[in-house]
Design an enzyme around this catalytic site. Structure first.
Site, PDB file in Angstrom:
ATOM      1  CG  ASP A 156      -2.295   0.578   0.952  1.00  0.00           C
ATOM      2  OD1 ASP A 156      -2.339   1.805   0.801  1.00  0.00           O
ATOM      3  OD2 ASP A 156      -3.288  -0.157   0.893  1.00  0.00           O
TER       4      ASP A 156
ATOM      5  CG  HIS B 212      -5.347   3.613   0.982  1.00  0.00           C
ATOM      6  ND1 HIS B 212      -4.935   2.331   0.703  1.00  0.00           N
ATOM      7  CD2 HIS B 212      -6.642   3.664   0.609  1.00  0.00           C
ATOM      8  CE1 HIS B 212      -5.944   1.638   0.188  1.00  0.00           C
ATOM      9  NE2 HIS B 212      -6.993   2.432   0.119  1.00  0.00           N
TER      10      HIS B 212
ATOM     11  CB  SER C 243      -9.302   0.204   0.064  1.00  0.00           C
ATOM     12  OG  SER C 243      -8.528   0.351  -1.077  1.00  0.00           O
TER      13      SER C 243
END
Length: 594
Positions: free
Chosen positions: A175, A236, A421
């Site tokens: 990520d 994220h 996600s």
């Protein structure tokens, strides 16, 4: 498209046809230094010698400038160059242009590179994007809807009650990296930053770096292509990592699905996204495979989470990396994507040997953005947004920084986000719970079978298919805990009907029937009763699973039938499952041997 452009494309040598992959062509226009993956023939001078490879690239650039000169205002007369960045794990080479290209310019350059007969293939080094739908941050813990036993919950709390915590399991998160959030840092292992382009990494120089820390992925207007908007750093990877293994039961922040698991943060996404070639190498490294120029991962992951993707087919290099990681024992969990379209167009969710996860909302419905289709294995809470705060979003660790991270504890916060996600790490965490209680390490195929077979049915049929149901942590953990143990089955007598117990999803019961030598036919039948639906499967000398069975039947209602012609001498196991939220009562099962 202009006449000149058509001429340029038409003039590409015939032997280049079929070797130029344009499926991710738009991605070549995103960054100021687009990259391409070129596969030279094994043993060719271009593959073996940098000077010969550069000579070939210089010729391709020269021809591109000549052919595009009449239509391009950016490369004509410019000191335009293409150079080798590095080799890849599968023997290809990453080639980088030194300026931003238009779509037409990128295609022309690819055609001219492929004009060399020693080039087997040319494709764009695709940019992958985080599969999240960020929302305004909220400083509260509102996780019970996605961890609990409600309509949309993953039943994680029930799995905790059984003693599963993920202890001893390593999960790699590919990520944006991770920040040192106080409620996450204790579960972070040494990671690595696999981004090789300084414009994407923001480090000031090309090359990879130890750590896996998220230094921010903010962008300015126009940085990621003409018309692209400025945006703050997403953090994220920190949010995804927190869902998997945020520290729990410490009176701070929220909880992670597998609070005693460890995270290896692998940074593959930065400013404008991340290159597929970097991600492919990271997949192999995370699972314990060797990548030249990078110290081996001393804590190989049993689970890899990839909450990222791009709109293109699964490329050969990506599938190869996935296959290698799976062969090393890693289960790869991937977000289905947020385009509200069939997952077949979204990579790596459309690759083989991955567990693809769609997103559901707090009422168990398909989230309107979630990709769908037969390629989705199961769903998990991702937040639908429409339920508002808190039930519209998934809550996890985050940072207050708008560009670079604010140091902890001042920078720590819990934020609600939505997307596939956010669904994928729920499943990655459940896999960690499963592996932590299994009597022996489960293979990736076994993990996928158990996840799919133990998922609970959706409260109502989704408007589009998003897998076998919603991940059920409690049921998956129980199945993993009993994996490999001798199969216990209730004996059936041939030709005699036996009453089935009341069954509601995901309840099941296993029967067994002994087949003598010389039998020509085995018929298995459930029938009668009232209520919801049943499903039935059978396997020889083993418990049936979704990927390993000799037959299944899952028609609406209770009447299911499986026929085995020329059955082998021995024991057949039959699994009957409640396949709806409405209980089935009064049904019968009968085995007939002829």
């Amino acid at each position: 498209m202009t006449a000149s452009l058509l001429l340029a494309c038409a003039c590409a040598p015939a032997f280049a046809a079929g070797r130029v992959d344009l499926t991710a062509l738009n991605d070549a226009t995103i960054t100021a230094s687009p990259r391409f993956i070129v596969k030279y023939r094994n043993g060719s001078v271009e593959q073996l010698k940098l000077t010969e490879r550069q000579r070939s690239l210089d010729l391709a650039v020269s021809r591109t400038k000549t052919k595009m000169g009449a239509t391009s205002q950016t490369i004509a007369g410019h000191a335009f160059k293409a150079v080798t960045v590095r080799g890849t794990a599968n023997g290809s080479h990453v080639i980088r242009a030194n300026k931003r290209l238009t779509r037409a310019e990128a295609q022309a350059l690819m055609n001219e590179i492929a004009a060399n007969p020693n080039v087997e293939s040319v494709k764009v080094d695709a940019m992958m994007q985080a599969a999240a739908l960020p929302n305004d941050p909220a400083l509260a813990t509102h996780q019970i809807w996605h961890y609990g036993t409600g309509a949309g919950g993953a039943r994680v709390t029930s799995a905790w009650d059984s003693g599963a915590t993920g202890a001893g399991v390593v999960v790699a998160v590919l990520d944006t990296g991770a920040t040192a959030h106080t409620d996450l840092a204790g579960n972070l292992l040494p990671g690595y930053d696999f981004i090789t382009d300084m414009l994407v990494s923001g480090r000031g120089e090309d090359g990879r770096a130890a750590g896996g820390w998220d230094t921010g992925d903010w962008t300015t207007a126009g940085e990621c292509g003409a018309g692209s908007a400025a945006r703050n750093s997403s953090w994220h990877g920190t949010h995804v990592s927190g869902t998997i293994a945020e520290t729990t039961n410490n009176g701070v922040g929220g909880a992670g699905v597998a609070p005693d698991a460890k995270i290896v943060p692998v940074r593959v996404l930065g400013h404008c996204g991340g290159y597929l070639s970097d991600i492919n190498d990271a997949i192999v490294w995370a699972a314990g495979g060797h990548i030249d120029g990078v110290p081996d991962n001393t804590t190989p992951a049993e689970v890899i989470n990839m909450s990222l993707g791009g709109v293109h087919a699964c490329q050969v290099e990506t599938q190869s990396a996935i296959n290698q990681a799976v062969s090393l024992g890693a289960t790869i969990v991937v977000a289905a994507g947020n385009s509200n379209t069939d997952v077949s167009s979204h990579s790596p969710a459309n690759c083989a040997n991955v567990v693809t996860i769609g997103a559901s909302g707090s009422m168990g419905q398909r989230a309107g953005y979630s990709n769908y289709g037969i390629g989705v294995d199961l769903a998990a809470p991702g937040g639908a947004g429409s339920e508002g705060v808190p039930n519209g979003y998934v809550w996890s660790t985050h940072n207050k920084g708008t560009t670079t991270p604010v140091a902890n504890p001042e920078g720590d916060r819990i934020v609600g986000m939505g997307g596939t996600s956010m669904a994928s790490p729920h499943v990655a965490g459940v896999v960690a719970l499963m592996q932590s209680v299994a009597p022996q390490v489960l293979t990736p195929v076994q993990v996928e079978d158990l996840l799919v077979s133990t998922a609970r049915p959706f409260p109502a049929k989704p408007d589009r298919p998003i897998g076998s149901g919603i991940v059920d942590a409690e049921a998956a953990v129980n199945a993993a805990r009993n994996w490999g143990k001798p199969v216990e089955g209730i004996a059936l007598t041939a030709g005699v009907a036996t009453a089935l117990p009341s069954l509601t999803s995901p309840q099941s019961v296993i029967y067994k029937i002994s087949v003598p030598a010389g039998a020509t036919r085995l018929e298995l039948l459930t029938y009668g009763g009232r209520g919801g639906n049943l499903a039935m499967s059978t396997q020889y000398e083993a418990e049936p699973t979704p990927s390993k069975n000799l037959g299944t039947s899952a028609r609406p209602g209770t009447n299911q039938i499986i026929t085995i012609n020329a059955p082998a001498f021995g024991t057949y196991y039959v699994k009957v499952v409640g396949n709806s939220q409405t209980a089935v009562t009064g049904a019968l099962i009968r085995a007939t041997v002829r």
